[in-house]
Design a protein around this motif. Structure first.
Motif, PDB file in Angstrom:
ATOM      1  N   THR A 107       0.832  -1.205   0.000  1.00  0.00           N
ATOM      2  CA  THR A 107       0.000   0.000   0.000  1.00  0.00           C
ATOM      3  C   THR A 107       0.863   1.250   0.000  1.00  0.00           C
ATOM      4  O   THR A 107       0.578   2.224  -0.711  1.00  0.00           O
ATOM      5  N   GLN A 108       1.940   1.233   0.797  1.00  0.00           N
ATOM      6  CA  GLN A 108       2.826   2.396   0.868  1.00  0.00           C
ATOM      7  C   GLN A 108       3.531   2.628  -0.466  1.00  0.00           C
ATOM      8  O   GLN A 108       3.724   3.781  -0.879  1.00  0.00           O
ATOM      9  N   LEU A 109       3.896   1.540  -1.157  1.00  0.00           N
ATOM     10  CA  LEU A 109       4.561   1.702  -2.448  1.00  0.00           C
ATOM     11  C   LEU A 109       3.643   2.392  -3.445  1.00  0.00           C
ATOM     12  O   LEU A 109       4.086   3.240  -4.228  1.00  0.00           O
ATOM     13  N   GLN A 110       2.368   2.044  -3.419  1.00  0.00           N
ATOM     14  CA  GLN A 110       1.430   2.684  -4.342  1.00  0.00           C
ATOM     15  C   GLN A 110       1.277   4.170  -4.049  1.00  0.00           C
ATOM     16  O   GLN A 110       0.967   4.952  -4.950  1.00  0.00           O
ATOM     17  N   VAL A 111       1.506   4.552  -2.788  1.00  0.00           N
ATOM     18  CA  VAL A 111       1.449   5.969  -2.432  1.00  0.00           C
ATOM     19  C   VAL A 111       2.724   6.690  -2.876  1.00  0.00           C
ATOM     20  O   VAL A 111       2.677   7.798  -3.419  1.00  0.00           O
ATOM     21  N   ASP A 112       3.880   6.059  -2.657  1.00  0.00           N
ATOM     22  CA  ASP A 112       5.169   6.708  -2.916  1.00  0.00           C
ATOM     23  C   ASP A 112       5.610   6.628  -4.373  1.00  0.00           C
ATOM     24  O   ASP A 112       6.453   7.421  -4.798  1.00  0.00           O
ATOM     25  N   TRP A 113       5.071   5.673  -5.127  1.00  0.00           N
ATOM     26  CA  TRP A 113       5.557   5.454  -6.494  1.00  0.00           C
ATOM     27  C   TRP A 113       5.169   6.627  -7.393  1.00  0.00           C
ATOM     28  O   TRP A 113       3.988   6.979  -7.490  1.00  0.00           O
ATOM     29  N   PRO A 114       6.152   7.239  -8.074  1.00  0.00           N
ATOM     30  CA  PRO A 114       5.847   8.351  -8.994  1.00  0.00           C
ATOM     31  C   PRO A 114       5.282   7.819 -10.315  1.00  0.00           C
ATOM     32  O   PRO A 114       6.000   7.696 -11.311  1.00  0.00           O
ATOM     33  N   LEU A 115       3.997   7.513 -10.333  1.00  0.00           N
ATOM     34  CA  LEU A 115       3.374   6.859 -11.483  1.00  0.00           C
ATOM     35  C   LEU A 115       3.326   7.804 -12.675  1.00  0.00           C
ATOM     36  O   LEU A 115       2.739   8.887 -12.603  1.00  0.00           O
ATOM     37  N   SER A 116       3.948   7.388 -13.782  1.00  0.00           N
ATOM     38  CA  SER A 116       3.938   8.204 -14.998  1.00  0.00           C
ATOM     39  C   SER A 116       2.766   7.799 -15.876  1.00  0.00           C
ATOM     40  O   SER A 116       2.047   6.837 -15.591  1.00  0.00           O
ATOM     41  N   ASP A 117       2.576   8.538 -16.977  1.00  0.00           N
ATOM     42  CA  ASP A 117       1.465   8.216 -17.869  1.00  0.00           C
ATOM     43  C   ASP A 117       1.721   6.946 -18.669  1.00  0.00           C
ATOM     44  O   ASP A 117       0.829   6.463 -19.366  1.00  0.00           O
ATOM     45  N   LYS A 118       2.945   6.386 -18.570  1.00  0.00           N
ATOM     46  CA  LYS A 118       3.260   5.132 -19.259  1.00  0.00           C
ATOM     47  C   LYS A 118       3.102   3.921 -18.355  1.00  0.00           C
ATOM     48  O   LYS A 118       3.314   2.790 -18.786  1.00  0.00           O
ATOM     49  N   GLU A 119       2.728   4.147 -17.091  1.00  0.00           N
ATOM     50  CA  GLU A 119       2.690   3.070 -16.110  1.00  0.00           C
ATOM     51  C   GLU A 119       1.284   2.904 -15.532  1.00  0.00           C
ATOM     52  O   GLU A 119       0.488   3.852 -15.511  1.00  0.00           O
ATOM     53  N   LYS A 120       1.007   1.695 -15.053  1.00  0.00           N
ATOM     54  CA  LYS A 120      -0.278   1.410 -14.455  1.00  0.00           C
ATOM     55  C   LYS A 120      -0.129   0.286 -13.444  1.00  0.00           C
ATOM     56  O   LYS A 120       0.531  -0.716 -13.700  1.00  0.00           O
ATOM     57  N   PHE A 121      -0.761   0.478 -12.252  1.00  0.00           N
ATOM     58  CA  PHE A 121      -0.776  -0.571 -11.239  1.00  0.00           C
ATOM     59  C   PHE A 121      -1.763  -1.656 -11.647  1.00  0.00           C
ATOM     60  O   PHE A 121      -2.845  -1.374 -12.165  1.00  0.00           O
ATOM     61  N   GLU A 122      -1.388  -2.910 -11.372  1.00  0.00           N
ATOM     62  CA  GLU A 122      -2.270  -4.044 -11.609  1.00  0.00           C
ATOM     63  C   GLU A 122      -2.327  -4.871 -10.327  1.00  0.00           C
ATOM     64  O   GLU A 122      -1.305  -5.369  -9.866  1.00  0.00           O
ATOM     65  N   THR A 123      -3.533  -4.982  -9.747  1.00  0.00           N
ATOM     66  CA  THR A 123      -3.715  -5.751  -8.521  1.00  0.00           C
ATOM     67  C   THR A 123      -4.323  -7.107  -8.853  1.00  0.00           C
ATOM     68  O   THR A 123      -4.623  -7.417  -9.994  1.00  0.00           O
ATOM     69  N   LEU A 124      -4.529  -7.916  -7.791  1.00  0.00           N
ATOM     70  CA  LEU A 124      -5.154  -9.223  -8.005  1.00  0.00           C
ATOM     71  C   LEU A 124      -6.535  -9.073  -8.628  1.00  0.00           C
ATOM     72  O   LEU A 124      -6.916  -9.826  -9.516  1.00  0.00           O
ATOM     73  N   ALA A 125      -7.294  -8.079  -8.164  1.00  0.00           N
ATOM     74  CA  ALA A 125      -8.643  -7.870  -8.713  1.00  0.00           C
ATOM     75  C   ALA A 125      -8.570  -7.480 -10.183  1.00  0.00           C
ATOM     76  O   ALA A 125      -9.381  -7.920 -10.997  1.00  0.00           O
TER      77      ALA A 125
END
Length: 836
Positions: A231-249
């Motif tokens: 959860t903390q990584l998703q807060v701290d990660w500088p997500l660019s427009d080329k990146e996207k988080f993918e969870t189990l859901a």
């Protein structure tokens, strides 16, 4: 006056008597049609219930294995050292994966493969099973292939005619095949995933020309560890427009989306079988009830309470439903195994067993069908008057038509909702379907009534007059029979047409010299040499288009995130940006002026994407590509033929914008079958150029669609059996009336040949009308699907118009001759004695 004594039967006695009566009916053949109809309903619904439950359990239980980690980040660019360090500092385990399409060579053979490079942290939570040299069974791996080695799917070896131990060429390197992949749970979907897998070590591709600009690269960072750290990584990660988080859901939802539509499609096809089987149950139950008026009157005369009479028939229904459930369960196992076998290419491997609830839902469909369609016809049996023993004309008052229709529709709605789990789809299908059926039934009845008046005094052959009188006497029953058979024929026609035309006709209609190979990632320094190499080999190529990957940032100064457009499929990743002074041959201007492209800062956008984005002429769009941000004004909208097998683009800019960017080039060209060796030499001469052989991909896609269509047709075979059962039920239900009529006609001097000729004429006419109605409806539906949905030319049903009415008439006439043969084979005196 003596008071009538009312007898009440104990429950056990009710069951015994009900089973004795049921066994007597079974031995006489009176329950055959009801049982067959129930078997169709139970078998089809249980098979779909088992298939759906097993699929959903796979999606739920293996979502972590499909994702490969607790959290995954997808990117079109390589992850930086700072990003990787952030995950490490939070105590997370990491693994990197890189996927891209490329051509693999072995000798003179070549094929397009889905390349996957993995580092030492892989497979993490993914299931990776590989057969290595010296082993016959797959082994679950805890690491990827070593440097210089490759693990491949068996079909890649088959395509290349290679074997374990051989060396394959990828780019400018050779890899020894040391394993065959039998399971790769995190493979995922996508167009290029149709190609066979080749897995190599991460270090082998780093710095390779295969990863140059213009390559279709897909980076993934897999992470697992403490949930708080994730959860903390998703807060701290500088997500660019080329990146996207993918969870189990997310992984579960994406894997399920394509299969969900197939499941609903099979459920709808199965429901059509249930509807037809239910109609057969209703017709057979109505006949069953009429045959038991006398028995019910006798039981009432002997003093049996009307409640006990009703329960006797209810227990018979329950026993019949349980028998159908037991037999249907066995048949359903075979049917769902066939579906899984046909869909093996798109289903998860090793699907778990279905839970008891799935069995309960499927097997209960028989009881629901009985209660909804059979029970309303049996309820009046409890109200039969004892006086019927003396007066045969006394019949019980049937239930109100609205009650019987409402109960039937409620049963079907419940079944549809259970098996599609989509309330909106359920209400749409039931509401729209009910209105359509009522309209067609009404129209058919009006046509029959109109023809009856018109033909009333018309001179015609005697057997035709008898045939027409039967059809027009009960217009509602005739309309129902015609509609049931016509709807089934229509579904069969549409499915057959779509399966034949979707890809086969499209490929067949392509010009002989249509491009069948794409070349991407051609660098500016290799541009002239590559064009010369194509010319030397006699490959006719299209224009070389400059191409730069870029992102849409804003529309008229508003970010796409603020506008809620960030998740639109075409722009949630890098777009291929290009420019050219000539309008591509596969494009057509639908708004604006292409000539405006000679001015600086201009943009032409594909019309469909413009509509989804809400973009119109003169809007200002901002982009970022190769670190450069720029704006352009929309000066034209284009309609693009995406089936042209030529390079096509959503965004085309004026040349001044592309001059600011470092492009690679893309083109397409035609390679004749006899020149495959020339293509192999081209690939070896330019290892950094990505070559995509579309013929291989289209063949794989066509095979996949063929498998899916076979699964649907397997259900449609059940539908056809159900439709036939409706016709058989209708024929058998009218057998008593036809026996009486036949006996009367033969007593009055009619010959057996004339009666048989009248029956053949009647059912030939019925089949002819049903086939013509099906053809008209299929023509309309196919035209709508082809022109409005699939956007492919529609040439009509053609020769089907000539042979289908004749075949339908012949089949129904043959069926009627077989089932009604007793009307001409039994002596009239015997019929009168048996039927009274």
């Amino acid at each position: 006056m003596t008071e009538l004594h009312i007898t009440r039967l104990p429950l056990l006695a009710q069951w015994r008597l009900a089973l004795r009566l049921l066994w007597r009916e079974a031995r006489s053949g009176g329950l055959t049609l009801i049982l067959l109809a129930l078997l169709i309903a139970v078998t089809s619904t249980t098979a779909i219930a088992l298939f759906s439950a097993r699929l959903e359990l796979s999606l739920d239980d293996k979502s972590g294995a499909w994702l490969g980690a607790d959290l995954r980040i997808r990117s079109s660019a390589a992850f930086t050292a700072e990003q990787l360090q952030l995950a490490t500092q939070l105590g997370l385990e990491t693994a990197q994966v890189l996927s891209f399409p490329s051509v693999v060579l072995y000798g003179d053979n070549m094929t397009l493969a889905a390349i996957k490079a993995v580092d030492n942290g892989y497979p993490m939570q993914a299931r990776l099973q590989v057969i290595t040299a010296g082993n016959q069974l797959p082994v679950l791996q805890q690491h990827g292939p070593a440097a210089g080695e490759a693990w491949v799917e068996p079909r890649l070896l088959a395509l290349l005619d290679a074997a374990l131990g051989d060396e394959l060429e990828l780019g400018d390197k050779r890899y020894r095949v040391t394993g065959e992949i039998t399971e790769e749970s995190d493979r995922g979907g996508g167009f290029y995933s149709l190609s066979p897998r080749m897995m190599v070590h991460w270090d082998d591709v780093q710095g390779s020309a295969l990863l140059g600009p213009g390559s279709r690269l897909n980076y993934r960072l897999l992470m697992q560890g403490d949930s708080a750290a994730l959860t903390q990584l998703q807060v701290d990660w500088p997500l660019s427009d080329k990146e996207k988080f993918e969870t189990l859901a997310d992984g579960n939802q994406r894997m399920a989306s394509s299969l969900q539509k197939a499941r609903q499609y099979l459920a709808l096809a199965s429901l059509l079988a249930v509807v037809l089987a239910s109609i057969a149950v209703a017709i057979s139950a109505q006949r069953y009830a009429r045959r038991h008026f006398d028995i019910s009157a006798l039981m009432r005369t002997f003093g049996l309470h009307r409640g006990d009479v009703l329960r006797l028939y209810l227990w018979q229904l329950v026993a019949l439903g349980l028998a159908a459930a037991a037999i249907g369960a066995v048949l359903a196992v075979g049917l769902q195994a066939g579906i899984i076998q046909l869909l093996a290419e798109v289903l998860p491997p090793q699907m778990p067993a279905a839970p008891p609830l799935a069995w309960l839902l499927g097997l209960s469909s028989g009881l629901v069908t009985l209660l909804g369609f059979g029970l309303p016809h049996l309820l009046p049996l409890a109200t039969v008057s004892p006086l019927r023993v003396l007066r045969r004309d006394l019949t019980p008052v049937p239930l109100a038509g609205w009650f019987m229709t409402g109960l039937a529709l409620l049963s079907l709605t419940l079944l549809l909702w259970v098996f599609t789990r989509d309330l909106q789809l359920t209400l749409l299908v039931m509401g729209g379907g009910s209105v359509l059926v009522l309209m067609l039934l009404g129209a058919l009845q009006l046509v029959i009534a109109g023809l009856r008046q018109r033909l009333e005094n018309t001179s015609m052959a005697l057997h035709w007059r008898f045939a027409w009188q039967h059809l027009s006497r009960d217009s509602r029953q005739t309309a129902g029979q015609v509609l049931a058979f016509a709807l089934t024929l229509q579904v069969m026609i549409v499915i057959a047409m779509l399966r034949n035309d979707l890809l086969a006709d499209w490929q067949a209609n392509l010009p002989d010299n249509a491009p069948n190979v794409f070349a991407m990632n051609i660098q500016n320094a290799d541009k002239q040499a590559f064009q010369q190499a194509l010319a030397e080999r006699g490959f006719a190529s299209k224009t070389l288009y400059p191409m730069v990957p870029g992102r849409l940032l804003t529309i008229n100064g508003n970010s796409i995130q603020q506008l809620g457009l960030a998740d639109i499929g075409a722009i949630d990743r890098d777009l291929a940006l290009t420019s050219d002074t000539q309008l591509p041959a596969s494009n057509r201007i639908v708004a604006g002026d292409w000539q405006a492209m000679i001015h600086p800062g201009q943009l032409s956008i594909e019309a469909g994407l413009a509509e989804r984005l809400g973009v119109k002429l003169d809007d200002r769009l901002a982009f970022r590509a190769a670190g450069v941000e720029f704006e352009a004004t929309v000066s034209s909208l284009r309609e693009v033929d995406w089936t042209s097998l030529s390079p096509n683009f959503f965004m085309m800019f004026s040349s001044d914008i592309m001059a600011q960017l470092p492009p690679s080039y893309i083109t397409s060209f035609n390679v004749p079958e006899q020149s495959q060796s020339q293509l192999t030499s081209l690939i070896r001469e330019f290892p950094a150029v990505n070559i995509l052989d579309m013929q291989v991909l289209l063949g794989q896609l066509q095979g996949l669609l063929y498998q899916v269509s076979l699964a649907v047709e397997l259900i449609l075979v059940v539908v056809l059996i159900a439709a036939t059962l409706v016709m058989v039920s209708a024929l058998v239900a009218s057998l008593r009336e036809r026996l009486q009529e036949g006996a009367l006609l033969r007593t009055l001097g009619a010959s057996s040949a004339m009666i048989r000729k009248a029956q053949v004429s009647e059912y030939s006419l019925l089949g002819l009308i049903a086939a013509l109605l099906a053809l008209v409806a299929a023509e309309a539906l196919c035209w709508a699907l082809y022109t409005q949905v699939l956007d492919i030319p529609y040439a009509g049903l053609g020769w089907i118009w000539l042979w289908l009415p004749l075949v339908a008439a012949w089949l129904l006439a043959g069926l009627a001759t077989l089932l009604l043969r007793k009307t001409v084979n039994v002596a009239p005196l015997q019929v009168i004695r048996e039927l009274g």
